[in-house]
Design an enzyme around this catalytic site. Structure first.
Site, short mmCIF file in Angstrom:
data_model
loop_
_atom_site.label_atom_id
_atom_site.label_comp_id
_atom_site.label_asym_id
_atom_site.label_seq_id
_atom_site.Cartn_x
_atom_site.Cartn_y
_atom_site.Cartn_z
N THR A 69 7.81 -0.59 -1.67
CA THR A 69 6.94 0.54 -1.33
C THR A 69 6.17 0.17 -0.06
O THR A 69 5.92 -1.01 0.18
CB THR A 69 5.95 0.76 -2.50
OG1 THR A 69 6.67 1.28 -3.60
CG2 THR A 69 4.81 1.71 -2.15
N GLY A 92 5.52 7.96 -9.88
CA GLY A 92 4.62 6.84 -10.16
C GLY A 92 3.24 7.08 -9.57
O GLY A 92 2.80 8.21 -9.34
N ASP A 93 2.56 5.99 -9.31
CA ASP A 93 1.18 6.05 -8.78
C ASP A 93 1.12 6.50 -7.32
O ASP A 93 0.12 7.08 -6.88
CB ASP A 93 0.54 4.66 -8.85
CG ASP A 93 1.32 3.65 -8.00
OD1 ASP A 93 2.53 3.44 -8.27
OD2 ASP A 93 0.75 3.11 -7.03
N THR A 111 0.55 -0.95 -4.33
CA THR A 111 1.97 -1.10 -4.61
C THR A 111 2.13 -1.88 -5.91
O THR A 111 1.23 -2.64 -6.28
CB THR A 111 2.71 -1.81 -3.45
OG1 THR A 111 4.06 -2.06 -3.86
CG2 THR A 111 2.06 -3.13 -3.07
N GLY A 112 3.26 -1.66 -6.57
CA GLY A 112 3.47 -2.37 -7.83
C GLY A 112 3.91 -1.42 -8.92
O GLY A 112 4.38 -0.32 -8.65
#
Ligand code: ASP
Length: 297
Positions: A167, A197-198, A218-219
Site C-alpha cells: 500500500t 479495508g482501512d 498501512t497494514g
C-alpha cells in the site's frame, strides 16, 4: 515555514530482490512531491503527485501491479484529505481507474460526497474526464502468477509470503502550514470481492488536520479500522506528543489491542516526522532535519 514530506510504500516483509525497486520507487515519489513543495505548491498537490508515482510503479500494491482479489480482479481504494478544511475525497473498489488518487482528488474538489464506490465512482470518473482503462490493464504478469500460486495452494499463508505488499501513502506540510495526507491500495492479496479495508476510510487509512498533523496508515486493514489508527495518532499529536512517539504508540496499540501488524507515517504542525512499523520493513522516504534524504529499508 520549511515544508516537509514523508512517503511510504507499505509495511511488509520485503524480499531481497524487491528492496532496490522499493527504495527507488519511494525516492522517485518523494522527489515528485518535493518538487511541488519547493515551488511553493500546496501540500495536497505534493501528496497527490507523490502517490501517482507510487501507483504507477508495479512494485507497490496500488494502481498498476496491485494484488488480485479472489475472483482474479484488481479492486482499488484511495483517499486524499486536506487539513485546512477537513475535506476528504475517497474511492473504493474501482476496477477501471489507473490512478485512483486522481479520482479521489476529483471527489474532494468536485463532489459533495466523501466516498464513492464501484460503478458510481467510475461513472464519476467519466464525468470528470478521467479515462477508464480495461480491468486487465491493471494486472501485471507477476501478480497474476502470485494469484494462481495462492489459488492452487489453497491460500495458505506461505503462498501469500512476499505477496502482502505495498500500500502507498504520503503526508506533507507546505510552506504556509497546510497539511495533507493520502493513501492508495489494491488491498490485501486474494481479498473477498467487494472487501474494502482501512485505506479509503477517513481516520483509518489517512487523516489530516492543520491544527494537529497528518497521517497515512498501512497494514492489516481489518485491525487498523478498529482503532481508527490515523485519527488516533493525529489526536496524540494534538495533545502534544512527538510524532515519532505517537507513531510508535499507534503501532503498539494496533498490536496490543487488536493483534494487528502495520505501519504509520506522521507529520506534525512543525514539520517533524514520525514513522513506525511492526512488520520486518516499511518502505519509506523523507528528509531529515539536516535536509538529507533518508530512504528505508
Ligand atoms: N491496509 C491495506 C488494506 O487492508 C493493506 C496494506 O496496507 O497492506 O487494504
Amino acid at each position: 515555514m520549511q515544508p516537509a514530506l514523508v512517503v511510504h510504500g507499505g509495511a511488509w516483509e520485503i524480499p531481497d530482490v524487491a528492496v532496490e525497486a522499493c527504495r527507488a520507487g519511494c525516492r522517485r515519489a518523494f522527489e515528485a512531491g518535493w518538487r511541488v513543495l519547493e515551488a511553493g505548491g500546496p501540500a495536497i498537490d505534493a501528496v497527490e503527485a507523490a502517490i501517482v508515482v507510487l501507483e504507477d510503479d508495479p512494485v507497490f500494491d496500488a494502481g498498476f501491479g496491485s494484488h488480485l482479489n479472489l475472483s482474479g480482479r484488481v479492486q482499488l481504494d484511495a483517499i486524499l484529505m486536506e487539513g485546512a478544511t477537513l475535506d476528504a475525497g475517497a474511492v473504493a473498489a474501482v476496477e477501471r481507474v489507473r490512478n485512483p488518487i486522481r479520482l479521489a482528488r476529483r471527489v474532494l474538489d468536485a463532489s459533495p460526497h466523501v466516498l464513492l464506490a464501484g460503478d458510481g465512482a467510475e461513472q464519476f470518473a467519466c464525468e470528470q474526464g478521467i479515462p477508464l482503462c480495461r480491468p486487465e490493464d491493471l494486472i501485471t504478469p507477476s501478480q497474476l502468477a502470485a494469484w494462481r500460486r495462492c489459488r492452487e495452494s489453497g491460500h495458505t499463508s506461505a503462498a501469500h509470503f512476499a505477496c502482502e505488499h505495498g500500500t502507498v501513502g504520503a503526508v506533507a506540510i507546505d510552506a504556509t502550514g497546510r497539511i495533507a495526507a493520502g493513501t492508495s491500495t489494491g488491498g490485501t492479496c486474494c481479498k473477498y470481492p467487494g472487501r474494502v479495508g482501512d485505506s479509503p476510510l477517513i481516520g483509518c487509512g489517512c487523516y489530516a488536520d492543520d491544527e494537529a498533523g497528518g497521517a497515512s496508515s498501512t497494514g492489516w486493514g481489518e485491525a487498523i479500522m478498529k482503532i481508527v489508527m490515523a485519527k488516533t495518532a493525529v489526536d496524540w499529536l494534538r495533545a502534544g506528543e512527538e510524532p515519532q512517539r505517537a507513531a510508535e504508540r499507534a503501532i503498539r496499540l494496533l498490536s496490543d489491542r487488536v493483534h494487528g501488524t502495520g505501519g504509520l507515517i506522521l507529520v506534525d504542525r512543525q514539520g517533524c516526522i514520525g514513522a513506525s512499523f511492526s512488520t520486518p520493513h516499511m518502505a519509506h522516504a523523507y528528509r531529515d532535519p539536516d535536509g538529507n534524504l533518508v530512504v528505508s529499508p
